[in-house]
Design a protein around this motif. Structure first.
Motif, mmCIF file in Angstrom:
data_model
loop_
_atom_site.group_PDB
_atom_site.id
_atom_site.type_symbol
_atom_site.label_atom_id
_atom_site.label_comp_id
_atom_site.label_asym_id
_atom_site.label_seq_id
_atom_site.Cartn_x
_atom_site.Cartn_y
_atom_site.Cartn_z
ATOM 1 N N VAL A 295 0.845 -1.207 0.000
ATOM 2 C CA VAL A 295 0.000 0.000 0.000
ATOM 3 C C VAL A 295 0.869 1.242 0.000
ATOM 4 C CG1 VAL A 295 -1.766 1.269 1.267
ATOM 5 C CG2 VAL A 295 -1.818 -1.222 1.190
ATOM 6 N N LEU A 296 1.941 1.179 0.725
ATOM 7 C CA LEU A 296 2.783 2.376 0.928
ATOM 8 C C LEU A 296 3.232 3.054 -0.362
ATOM 9 C CD1 LEU A 296 5.165 1.795 3.938
ATOM 10 C CD2 LEU A 296 3.660 3.741 3.503
ATOM 11 N N PRO A 297 3.880 2.305 -1.258
ATOM 12 C CA PRO A 297 4.370 2.987 -2.467
ATOM 13 C C PRO A 297 3.239 3.701 -3.183
ATOM 14 C CG PRO A 297 5.138 0.716 -2.394
ATOM 15 C CD PRO A 297 4.232 0.915 -1.241
ATOM 16 N N GLU A 298 2.077 3.077 -3.217
ATOM 17 C CA GLU A 298 0.946 3.693 -3.906
ATOM 18 C C GLU A 298 0.540 4.973 -3.204
ATOM 19 O OE1 GLU A 298 -1.162 -0.558 -5.042
ATOM 20 O OE2 GLU A 298 -2.277 1.021 -4.023
ATOM 21 N N THR A 299 0.352 4.842 -1.881
ATOM 22 C CA THR A 299 -0.217 5.989 -1.156
ATOM 23 C C THR A 299 0.741 7.167 -1.156
ATOM 24 O OG1 THR A 299 0.656 5.151 0.907
ATOM 25 C CG2 THR A 299 -1.583 4.539 0.331
ATOM 26 N N THR A 300 2.023 6.881 -0.919
ATOM 27 C CA THR A 300 2.938 8.027 -0.849
ATOM 28 C C THR A 300 3.060 8.692 -2.205
ATOM 29 O OG1 THR A 300 4.741 6.459 -1.114
ATOM 30 C CG2 THR A 300 4.285 7.250 1.105
ATOM 31 N N GLU A 301 3.112 7.879 -3.226
ATOM 32 C CA GLU A 301 3.215 8.479 -4.557
ATOM 33 C C GLU A 301 1.971 9.274 -4.880
ATOM 34 O OE1 GLU A 301 4.136 5.727 -7.634
ATOM 35 O OE2 GLU A 301 5.902 4.998 -6.574
ATOM 36 N N GLN A 302 0.858 8.683 -4.556
ATOM 37 C CA GLN A 302 -0.381 9.390 -4.876
ATOM 38 C C GLN A 302 -0.476 10.685 -4.100
ATOM 39 O OE1 GLN A 302 -3.252 6.468 -3.961
ATOM 40 N NE2 GLN A 302 -3.431 5.728 -6.062
ATOM 41 N N GLU A 303 -0.003 10.634 -2.900
ATOM 42 C CA GLU A 303 -0.119 11.834 -2.059
ATOM 43 C C GLU A 303 0.709 12.960 -2.643
ATOM 44 O OE1 GLU A 303 1.197 11.275 1.880
ATOM 45 O OE2 GLU A 303 0.498 13.253 2.494
ATOM 46 N N LEU A 304 1.829 12.578 -3.238
ATOM 47 C CA LEU A 304 2.694 13.622 -3.774
ATOM 48 C C LEU A 304 2.048 14.304 -4.971
ATOM 49 C CD1 LEU A 304 6.150 11.878 -3.433
ATOM 50 C CD2 LEU A 304 5.351 13.914 -2.232
ATOM 51 N N THR A 305 1.295 13.536 -5.735
ATOM 52 C CA THR A 305 0.553 14.151 -6.860
ATOM 53 C C THR A 305 -0.682 14.831 -6.309
ATOM 54 O OG1 THR A 305 -0.674 12.141 -7.242
ATOM 55 C CG2 THR A 305 1.390 12.405 -8.442
ATOM 56 N N GLU A 306 -1.458 15.466 -7.242
ATOM 57 C CA GLU A 306 -2.545 16.287 -6.712
ATOM 58 C C GLU A 306 -3.615 15.441 -6.064
ATOM 59 O OE1 GLU A 306 -1.670 19.288 -10.334
ATOM 60 O OE2 GLU A 306 -3.016 17.580 -10.471
ATOM 61 N N ILE A 386 -0.279 3.884 12.102
ATOM 62 C CA ILE A 386 -1.656 3.871 11.597
ATOM 63 C C ILE A 386 -1.760 4.749 10.366
ATOM 64 C CG2 ILE A 386 -2.662 3.437 13.862
ATOM 65 C CD1 ILE A 386 -3.347 6.370 14.043
ATOM 66 N N ASN A 387 -2.818 4.475 9.610
ATOM 67 C CA ASN A 387 -3.045 5.253 8.393
ATOM 68 C C ASN A 387 -3.945 6.428 8.697
ATOM 69 O OD1 ASN A 387 -1.635 3.405 6.746
ATOM 70 N ND2 ASN A 387 -3.434 2.055 6.794
ATOM 71 N N ILE A 388 -3.590 7.541 8.192
ATOM 72 C CA ILE A 388 -4.440 8.717 8.377
ATOM 73 C C ILE A 388 -4.859 9.196 7.002
ATOM 74 C CG2 ILE A 388 -4.566 11.036 9.255
ATOM 75 C CD1 ILE A 388 -2.914 10.314 11.476
ATOM 76 N N PRO A 389 -6.149 9.126 6.757
ATOM 77 C CA PRO A 389 -6.617 9.608 5.457
ATOM 78 C C PRO A 389 -6.410 11.109 5.383
ATOM 79 C CG PRO A 389 -8.346 8.450 6.668
ATOM 80 C CD PRO A 389 -7.218 8.646 7.613
ATOM 81 N N SER A 390 -5.955 11.564 4.245
ATOM 82 C CA SER A 390 -5.728 13.002 4.181
ATOM 83 C C SER A 390 -6.984 13.691 3.713
ATOM 84 C CB SER A 390 -4.567 13.302 3.229
ATOM 85 O OG SER A 390 -4.969 13.096 1.901
ATOM 86 N N ILE A 391 -7.295 14.784 4.363
ATOM 87 C CA ILE A 391 -8.470 15.583 4.001
ATOM 88 C C ILE A 391 -7.974 16.954 3.597
ATOM 89 C CG2 ILE A 391 -10.567 16.655 4.845
ATOM 90 C CD1 ILE A 391 -11.005 14.337 6.676
ATOM 91 N N GLU A 392 -8.376 17.356 2.420
ATOM 92 C CA GLU A 392 -7.848 18.604 1.895
ATOM 93 C C GLU A 392 -8.333 19.797 2.713
ATOM 94 O OE1 GLU A 392 -8.584 18.847 -2.215
ATOM 95 O OE2 GLU A 392 -7.637 20.797 -2.416
#
Lengths: 457, 97
Positions: A295-306, A386-392
């Motif tokens: 999950v990590l590679p996906e989430t961190t990469e996605q987070e870096l993009t918009e 733990i995972n924290i969903p990011s909220i804009e």
């Protein structure tokens, strides 16, 4: 301590120090005494610098009893001569006990049923209430120089008050906390050994050492109290550290018993315990990285993009998997845009939500996003991740985000019906607050009472 | 009566110069202090008896610590005036300093 030197010896000492003849010293002292008396007579006080001050104090008229006849007599008002030593003399005389500090007991007036300083204590010291055993009246023989003691203390009596105290304390200790034990142990240890020897004039030096060690311990006791408090404050979530503080307390009691400065062994024990905790937590953390690795590679990469793009993608994905499964076990059901957070000691979901979102009420979202790591919404483990969903924009949740929060509250509701049924309906109400749609979605499955409560408010 | 008055009067009474009487008084004081420091008591004729006594450990309530404390023992000076002096000064009218 109650030794006397003769006036002759005194004159000798002064003569040799002042380099005067005995006779001239003798007459000098006589003159000095005369001046002191006349000074008291005329001025009421005479002060001798570096020594002390002689003063006349007025005693008011009072009624007394003639000891022989037993009749009342009036004692007229009169002066009495007093001597007040100055500081240098006071300190010089108190040298043997100079380092001692008061030792704080943990008793407060409420602890003692019998009142602040129980009558029994004073009773044995002075006269003798019915409680006294006959043998206590015997040691009335007073040491020569202590006849005038204002407390009327015959030193051998000292053992008794404290023995009574410790007897009482032993009874009370059964009712009181463990924290009391340290002081009680100390007092118990003192009384049979320490106090009777206070009286002996020959044993002054032994007393000084022993008492010095007793009263110097007060520092150690206070240190240990502080250490215990710190240990208690810093570690509340991991159950292991609770065990460690109780271990520390026990070790603390042991060191107190040994009556020495054993700071090193105490520190070493604390370090060993800390290491054990670290190792165990480390081992706990190990299994988690494996599933998260994907999950990590996906989430961190996605987070870096918009993140905006992700929100759009999340929407169509979300409703299906969520509807299908009530308790989503797989990480992919959780919103893809999350980042990891290492739980620090003392954190709660509430505090993390407040820190991350500015709105602590969103915490069920985090709960929902960590079904594996967080089983009990009230417990998160320090050191876990733990995972924290990011909220804009936490102030304005998107409908999807609101739904996710509502889902979180619904999970809480379900957990609550099992574990804390009384509070369950509040969570259901929260579901409705964040997303009425989600509430409707589950309306078929929930208790009707809870539902009406949730919809009414 | 303060110290300098004492010295003045003493010097007058003994006929010795003030510096010397002052030194004498200081030697006396030093001997008395050291003897009391050793726990030895003594009597000075017509004046009284000096002695030391030890105040034993007491359990008292301390508002500062808000709990009971054990006050450590303390050695203090005790003075008892000679009977002649007592009687002489019982009913004296003193002027206030």
């Amino acid at each position: 301590m109650s030794e006397k030197i003769t006036f002759k010896q005194l004159v000798e000492l002064i003569s040799s120090q002042a380099e005067q003849s005995h006779d001239s010293t003798y007459s000098f002292i006589q003159e000095l005494v005369g001046i002191i008396e006349s000074g008291l007579r005329s001025k009421g006080s005479v002060s001798i610098s570096g020594f002390g001050k002689f003063e006349l104090r007025w005693m008011n008229e009072r009624t007394g009893v003639n000891p022989q006849t037993g009749e009342e007599i009036t004692i007229p008002g009169q002066n009495k001569v007093v001597f007040k030593p100055y500081k240098s003399l006071r300190e010089h005389v108190n040298r043997p006990y100079a380092n001692m500090e008061p030792q704080v007991l943990s008793e407060t007036p409420e602890d003692n049923d019998t009142g602040p300083i129980s009558p029994a204590v004073f009773g044995t010291k002075k006269e003798g209430p019915s409680k006294e055993k006959p043998k206590k009246e015997e040691p009335e023989k007073k040491k020569p120089l202590e006849d005038d003691s204002p407390f009327g203390l015959a030193p051998p009596d000292d053992e008794d008050p404290f023995e009574e105290e410790t007897a009482k304390k032993e009874k009370e200790s059964e009712k009181e906390d463990d924290t009391e034990d340290e002081e009680e142990l100390l007092v118990e240890r003192n009384s049979p050994v320490g106090f009777p020897s206070l009286s002996g004039s020959d044993e002054d030096e032994k007393d000084e050492d022993f008492l010095a060690s007793v009263f110097n311990l007060s520092d150690e006791i206070e240190d240990e109290h502080e250490k215990e408090k710190e240990a208690d404050d810093s570690a509340d979530t991991p159950p292991l550290s609770v065990a460690s503080t109780s271990v520390d307390k026990k070790k603390g009691i042991e060191t107190v018993k040994k009556a020495g400065s054993f700071n090193w062994s105490y520190a070493a024990a604390a370090i060993v315990v800390a290491l054990v905790i670290f190792i165990i937590l480390f081992l706990m953390m190990r299994p988690d990285p494996a599933p998260e690795a994907t999950v990590l590679p996906e989430t961190t990469e996605q987070e870096l993009t918009e993140p905006a793009d992700q929100a759009v993608r999340v929407a169509p994905e979300e409703p299906d998997p969520v509807i299908d499964e009530e308790a989503p076990p797989e990480p992919e059901i959780a919103p893809p845009v999350t980042y990891e957070h290492d739980v620090a000691s003392g954190e709660t979901l509430w505090s993390i939500a407040e820190a991350e979102y500015g709105n602590p009420y969103l915490w069920p979202l985090i709960f929902e996003s960590n079904p594996d790591t967080i089983t009990d919404p009230n417990v998160i483990v320090a050191g876990s991740s733990i995972n924290i969903p990011s909220i804009e924009d936490p102030q304005n949740l998107t409908p999807e985000e609101s739904e996710m929060v509502a889902e979180g509250y619904y999970s809480l509701y379900q957990w609550s019906t099992v574990n804390k049924p009384d509070e369950a309906r509040n969570f259901l109400w929260a579901v409705g607050k964040f997303s009425p749609d989600v509430l409707d979605k589950y309306s078929g499955e929930v208790d009707s009472n809870h539902l009406s409560f949730a919809k009414r408010q | 009566m303060n110290y300098s008055d004492l010295i003045d009067r003493l010097s007058e009474a003994t006929g010795k110069p003030k510096t010397q009487t002052k030194e004498l008084v200081e030697s006396t004081v030093s001997v008395l202090t050291s003897e009391l420091g050793n726990g030895n008591g003594f009597s000075i004729p017509e004046l009284g008896t000096f002695s030391t006594k030890v105040n034993d450990v007491k359990k008292v309530y301390s508002p500062h610590y808000k709990s009971y404390i054990l006050v450590p023992p303390k050695r203090v000076v005790d003075f008892s005036p000679a009977s002649g002096l007592k009687e002489n000064l019982k009913f004296v009218e003193t002027e206030d300093e």
